[in-house]
Design a protein around this motif. Structure first.
Motif, PDB file in Angstrom:
ATOM      1  N   GLY A 126       6.910 -16.549 -66.408  1.00 20.67           N
ATOM      2  CA  GLY A 126       7.142 -17.634 -65.469  1.00 20.67           C
ATOM      3  C   GLY A 126       5.827 -18.185 -64.943  1.00 20.67           C
ATOM      4  N   THR A 127       5.819 -19.462 -64.620  1.00 21.82           N
ATOM      5  CA  THR A 127       4.639 -20.081 -64.011  1.00 21.82           C
ATOM      6  C   THR A 127       5.100 -21.032 -62.904  1.00 21.82           C
ATOM      7  N   ARG A 128       4.204 -21.242 -61.966  1.00 24.20           N
ATOM      8  CA  ARG A 128       4.454 -22.200 -60.882  1.00 24.20           C
ATOM      9  C   ARG A 128       3.183 -22.996 -60.652  1.00 24.20           C
ATOM     10  N   GLY A 129       3.279 -24.297 -60.817  1.00 17.16           N
ATOM     11  CA  GLY A 129       2.160 -25.184 -60.557  1.00 17.16           C
ATOM     12  C   GLY A 129       2.236 -25.734 -59.141  1.00 17.16           C
ATOM     13  N   ILE A 130       1.129 -25.674 -58.430  1.00 17.40           N
ATOM     14  CA  ILE A 130       1.065 -26.110 -57.032  1.00 17.40           C
ATOM     15  C   ILE A 130      -0.127 -27.045 -56.865  1.00 17.40           C
ATOM     16  N   ASP A 131       0.037 -28.039 -56.032  1.00 20.35           N
ATOM     17  CA  ASP A 131      -1.036 -29.002 -55.736  1.00 20.35           C
ATOM     18  C   ASP A 131      -1.529 -29.710 -56.999  1.00 20.35           C
ATOM     19  N   PRO A 161      -5.972 -28.085 -58.147  1.00 20.42           N
ATOM     20  CA  PRO A 161      -4.641 -27.690 -58.633  1.00 20.42           C
ATOM     21  C   PRO A 161      -4.588 -26.205 -58.952  1.00 20.42           C
ATOM     22  N   LYS A 162      -3.446 -25.592 -58.694  1.00 16.82           N
ATOM     23  CA  LYS A 162      -3.285 -24.154 -58.873  1.00 16.82           C
ATOM     24  C   LYS A 162      -2.088 -23.861 -59.766  1.00 16.82           C
ATOM     25  N   VAL A 163      -2.232 -22.864 -60.614  1.00 16.73           N
ATOM     26  CA  VAL A 163      -1.133 -22.404 -61.464  1.00 16.73           C
ATOM     27  C   VAL A 163      -1.028 -20.893 -61.313  1.00 16.73           C
ATOM     28  N   ILE A 164       0.134 -20.439 -60.916  1.00 14.21           N
ATOM     29  CA  ILE A 164       0.408 -19.010 -60.751  1.00 14.21           C
ATOM     30  C   ILE A 164       1.300 -18.572 -61.915  1.00 14.21           C
ATOM     31  N   GLN A 165       0.939 -17.484 -62.565  1.00 19.28           N
ATOM     32  CA  GLN A 165       1.708 -16.992 -63.709  1.00 19.28           C
ATOM     33  C   GLN A 165       2.060 -15.537 -63.507  1.00 19.28           C
ATOM     34  N   TRP A 166       3.259 -15.173 -63.900  1.00 16.77           N
ATOM     35  CA  TRP A 166       3.690 -13.782 -63.826  1.00 16.77           C
ATOM     36  C   TRP A 166       4.545 -13.471 -65.057  1.00 16.77           C
ATOM     37  N   SER A 167       4.567 -12.209 -65.424  1.00 16.32           N
ATOM     38  CA  SER A 167       5.336 -11.818 -66.606  1.00 16.32           C
ATOM     39  C   SER A 167       5.563 -10.319 -66.602  1.00 16.32           C
ATOM     40  N   THR A 219      -2.916 -47.238 -55.966  1.00 18.76           N
ATOM     41  CA  THR A 219      -2.646 -46.016 -56.718  1.00 18.76           C
ATOM     42  C   THR A 219      -3.399 -44.865 -56.072  1.00 18.76           C
ATOM     43  N   ASN A 220      -2.648 -43.981 -55.435  1.00 23.95           N
ATOM     44  CA  ASN A 220      -3.228 -42.885 -54.665  1.00 23.95           C
ATOM     45  C   ASN A 220      -3.110 -41.596 -55.473  1.00 23.95           C
ATOM     46  N   HIS A 221      -4.252 -41.022 -55.811  1.00 21.39           N
ATOM     47  CA  HIS A 221      -4.293 -39.760 -56.563  1.00 21.39           C
ATOM     48  C   HIS A 221      -4.267 -38.612 -55.552  1.00 21.39           C
ATOM     49  N   THR A 222      -3.130 -37.948 -55.459  1.00 23.00           N
ATOM     50  CA  THR A 222      -2.964 -36.911 -54.442  1.00 23.00           C
ATOM     51  C   THR A 222      -2.480 -35.612 -55.074  1.00 23.00           C
ATOM     52  N   ASN A 223      -2.140 -34.646 -54.220  1.00 20.37           N
ATOM     53  CA  ASN A 223      -1.740 -33.312 -54.677  1.00 20.37           C
ATOM     54  C   ASN A 223      -0.264 -33.028 -54.454  1.00 20.37           C
ATOM     55  N   TRP A 224       0.589 -34.047 -54.552  1.00 23.82           N
ATOM     56  CA  TRP A 224       1.994 -33.787 -54.265  1.00 23.82           C
ATOM     57  C   TRP A 224       2.759 -33.228 -55.470  1.00 23.82           C
ATOM     58  N   GLY A 225       2.110 -33.104 -56.618  1.00 19.33           N
ATOM     59  CA  GLY A 225       2.801 -32.665 -57.824  1.00 19.33           C
ATOM     60  C   GLY A 225       3.033 -31.163 -57.884  1.00 19.33           C
ATOM     61  N   GLY A 226       4.048 -30.775 -58.615  1.00 20.44           N
ATOM     62  CA  GLY A 226       4.347 -29.360 -58.826  1.00 20.44           C
ATOM     63  C   GLY A 226       5.080 -29.156 -60.138  1.00 20.44           C
ATOM     64  N   SER A 227       5.201 -27.915 -60.566  1.00 22.27           N
ATOM     65  CA  SER A 227       5.929 -27.593 -61.796  1.00 22.27           C
ATOM     66  C   SER A 227       6.497 -26.186 -61.701  1.00 22.27           C
ATOM     67  N   LYS A 228       7.547 -25.938 -62.480  1.00 23.83           N
ATOM     68  CA  LYS A 228       8.195 -24.623 -62.545  1.00 23.83           C
ATOM     69  C   LYS A 228       8.548 -24.341 -64.003  1.00 23.83           C
ATOM     70  N   TYR A 229       8.285 -23.118 -64.432  1.00 26.09           N
ATOM     71  CA  TYR A 229       8.562 -22.742 -65.820  1.00 26.09           C
ATOM     72  C   TYR A 229       9.099 -21.319 -65.848  1.00 26.09           C
ATOM     73  N   HIS A 230      10.218 -21.135 -66.540  1.00 25.48           N
ATOM     74  CA  HIS A 230      10.798 -19.803 -66.736  1.00 25.48           C
ATOM     75  C   HIS A 230      11.168 -19.671 -68.216  1.00 25.48           C
ATOM     76  N   SER A 231      10.926 -18.485 -68.770  1.00 27.77           N
ATOM     77  CA  SER A 231      11.209 -18.321 -70.200  1.00 27.77           C
ATOM     78  C   SER A 231      11.540 -16.878 -70.543  1.00 27.77           C
ATOM     79  N   LEU A 232      12.381 -16.733 -71.545  1.00 32.97           N
ATOM     80  CA  LEU A 232      12.642 -15.460 -72.209  1.00 32.97           C
ATOM     81  C   LEU A 232      12.017 -15.562 -73.590  1.00 32.97           C
ATOM     82  N   GLN A 233      11.115 -14.643 -73.912  1.00 34.17           N
ATOM     83  CA  GLN A 233      10.396 -14.684 -75.179  1.00 34.17           C
ATOM     84  C   GLN A 233      10.635 -13.373 -75.931  1.00 34.17           C
ATOM     85  N   VAL A 234      11.155 -13.506 -77.150  1.00 31.65           N
ATOM     86  CA  VAL A 234      11.466 -12.348 -77.993  1.00 31.65           C
ATOM     87  C   VAL A 234      10.676 -12.459 -79.287  1.00 31.65           C
TER      88      VAL A 234
END
Length: 332
Positions: free
Chosen positions: A46-51, A21-27, A85-100
């Motif tokens: 922001g973050t993006r989860g892949i696989d 699994p991979k997580v990409i983060q940027w800010s 029950t098949n454990h695979t890599n089809w999952g993903g996630s998306k996160y966006h935020s404003l932090q003050v």
């Protein structure tokens, strides 16, 4: 693949080429000193989860009447194989935020910080499903929705104030009164959050494609309205509008998405009073009195989410009430 003959017909599978699994983060952010010792920081994160690992039933029966097994894809190959029950890599996630964040550096014995976050977290796997596998293994796109830990608004305030009495603190640095009221510190953490998101569920598996076991994917109904009530209409017995959902036609899946209903918000104040007692040069004692949920505010958990029954939308449980603890340390 586990042998279904030794596992009650239930099979688990893992792909040979399972991906990490991979997580990409940027800010990016901006910091500025507004006043002496007062700083403002604003960030976009922001973050993006892949696989991401996610489960699906690779041998899920097609919706329809009668026994499920003959409608399974692998029935003609091995009728003993039930749910897979098949454990695979089809999952993903998306996160966006404003932090003050507004921070006051220690000044006249007071330091404090205020933080606000607006965020949105989406996922198609994990806890937002509220079930073991996807509702429909042939329509994974329908699994996208608000994460179960998504909170749109979060405010946090913390402060530490050293009372100006006692040795080295400006007032009552000597004498018996200074020994009693001196060297005390008061701190607090204030937490305010909007509610987490949850998913409406059918009272039974309408499609006849899923087992009715513990952990099986309770199916989602059809959505015919918003479901979220205005804040002034929410009550303990009717947190959301159950009439906005209807059980879908038999042998079909509902169109409601994951995480479309917002639960109760959260408010908490934790307080602490502490003091350090110097004892000669090498020794000292520390006293702390801590109160969690100091105002004893009731923070309800999400309501009962199964539709079409008398307790639909009812708030049944809450998080812990006020808790106090006292600690005493001796250091040498």
């Amino acid at each position: 693949v586990t042998d279904p003959s030794i596992n009650g017909g239930s099979t688990m599978a893992y792909p040979m080429n399972f991906q990490t699994p991979k997580v990409i983060q940027w800010s990016f952010g901006i910091q500025r000193e507004i006043l002496p010792d007062l700083f403002l920081e604003t960030d976009y994160v922001g973050t993006r989860g892949i696989d991401l690992e996610a489960k699906l039933d690779s041998n899920q029966a097609f919706p329809g009447p009668g026994p499920r097994d003959p409608r399974r894809p692998l029935y003609s190959i091995n009728p003993l194989v039930g749910d897979m029950t098949n454990h695979t890599n089809w999952g993903g996630s998306k996160y966006h935020s404003l932090q003050v964040r507004l921070q006051l550096r220690p000044r006249h014995g007071l330091s404090a910080a205020l933080a606000y976050t607006w965020s949105h977290n989406l996922t198609n796997a994990g806890e937002n499903q509220g079930a073991d596998t996807a509702q429909d293994a042939r329509n994974l796109g329908a699994e996208w929705g608000n994460s179960s830990f998504d909170r749109r608004h979060i405010v946090s305030i913390n402060e530490l104030y050293s009372l100006p009495f006692g040795k080295g603190r400006g007032h009552l640095s000597k004498g018996a009164l200074g020994q009693i009221v001196g060297n005390w510190d008061v701190s607090s953490v204030w937490s305010m959050m909007s509610g987490t998101w949850f998913t409406p569920r059918d009272p039974f598996n309408v499609s006849n494609a899923n087992d009715t076991c513990n952990g099986c994917p309770n199916e989602r109904p059809n959505r015919i309205g918003n479901g979220n009530l205005p804040s002034n209409e929410r009550t303990l017995n009717r947190w959301f509008d159950g009439s906005a959902f209807a059980i879908q036609p038999q042998y079909t899946f509902g169109n409601a998405a994951n995480g479309i209903l917002e639960g109760p918000g959260y408010f908490d104040v934790d307080l602490a009073i502490s003091r350090i007692f110097p004892i000669k040069e090498r020794y000292r004692a520390e006293f702390r009195w801590e109160m969690f949920n100091a105002f004893n505010h009731t923070n309800f958990n999400n309501p009962f989410n199964t539709i079409g029954i008398p307790i639909t939308g009812v708030l049944f449980s809450a998080q812990p009430p006020r808790l106090m603890q006292v600690a005493f340390k001796f250091r040498f």
